[in-house]
Write an enzyme that holds these catalytic residues in place. Sequence first.
Site, PDB file in Angstrom:
ATOM      1  CB  SER A  57      -0.945   0.011   1.195  1.00  0.00           C
ATOM      2  OG  SER A  57      -2.028  -0.869   0.987  1.00  0.00           O
ATOM      3  CE  LYS A  60      -4.129   1.276  -1.082  1.00  0.00           C
ATOM      4  NZ  LYS A  60      -4.378   0.429   0.080  1.00  0.00           N
ATOM      5  CB  SER A 122      -4.595   1.797   3.817  1.00  0.00           C
ATOM      6  OG  SER A 122      -3.673   1.226   2.916  1.00  0.00           O
ATOM      7  CE  LYS A 233      -1.756   4.011   2.678  1.00  0.00           C
ATOM      8  NZ  LYS A 233      -1.614   2.905   3.671  1.00  0.00           N
TER       9      LYS A 233
END
Length: 391
Positions: A57, A60, A122, A233
């Site tokens: 993730s 992202k 997320s 993140k």
Amino acid sequence: MKRNALILLAFGATTALPASAAAPPFETLAPVAYMVDLSSGAVLYAKDADRRMPPASMAKMMTTHVAFNLLKKGEKKPTDMCTVRPETWQRWHGPAAGSTMFLSPGEQVSIENLLHGIVTLSGNDASVVLAECIAGTEPAFVALMNAEAKRLGMNNSNFGNSNGWPDEGVTYTTARDLGTLAKATIEQTPDLYKAYYQKRDFTWGKTLGSGQAITQGNRNPILGRIQGADGLKTGHTEEAGYGFTGSAEQNGRRIIMVVAGLGSFNQRIEESVKFMDWGFRAWKAQPLFQAGEKVADAQVQLGDSGTVGLVAPRNLAVTLPAGLSPSGAVKVRVVYDGPIKAPFKKGQQIAQLVVQSGDTPPQVMPLVAEKDVEQAGFFGRIWAGLASLFA
């Protein structure tokens, strides 16, 4: 053109530097780790930082970065509405679809709320809905992601989807490239970074049956644990393990860190907090130049001025191991391809300040033009040609 290097031997008492500086030791369980101090550009730690790996993730961050750029340019607005396509919902809901914002089929959601769903929650579903909303299809949006990666110099990265879902190796990056991406988001869209990345939780969707609102917390392991932490993140898949790209700012120093390949959720918390704490405690910033201060002069080719001042675009500092007392000075170089060809504008980066201290890696900082320099007129160019001929 030739590479010019002006060696500056002394700047006065405020810039005296230790003649020798060894990097403070640090050990981490993370197979991959990277840390850079944005105040100086110093790489404080690198462990297999150029190994290609699945980002999970953390991919992202690029989805968000592309969206931030479009908002900054005014090509999209936070209030623009996006529709959750039934096909997208079908693919990205349920336990097998990973992290979710709990969107509903046919739902209208603003870009602002989708970004919260991506950054804070997320949400895999939020990432794909945003991608389709912005570019029409997810593959078209992925093309924007890869174009931006190329522009930023993320030469060891490729994106195959908008959310980092495993795709048989199509999506990959490195810790160093993730650091580059984080730096770009923080420096190029600072207001949007602050507005979205430090949110502690976000509420969206309702539970089945009771219809209660669903609130989920931010997975950022250093929020609330490290002073000044405000992004970025996490990522996790079976293939990638547990990873995190994070940033924090203390007393004007901003650090970006990356860890990847960790074995558990709790290990990610422990290693991330320990790593960032080391970055602030084991290193210190030594001021060099204030924003706007002139550092040196550079020669100009075919310009209406023969020289131009090189100035600091921001406060510049060198990062050194903490606890060292300044003792003497080290060489600090101003490097540029010169003479610098006109024209160029005031504030344009045309040189670099390079500091080497002991066995630590070189620290490279930008220097910009003090003024506009236009191209010389016809007779000026003739005179410059004659001067070079008889030089």
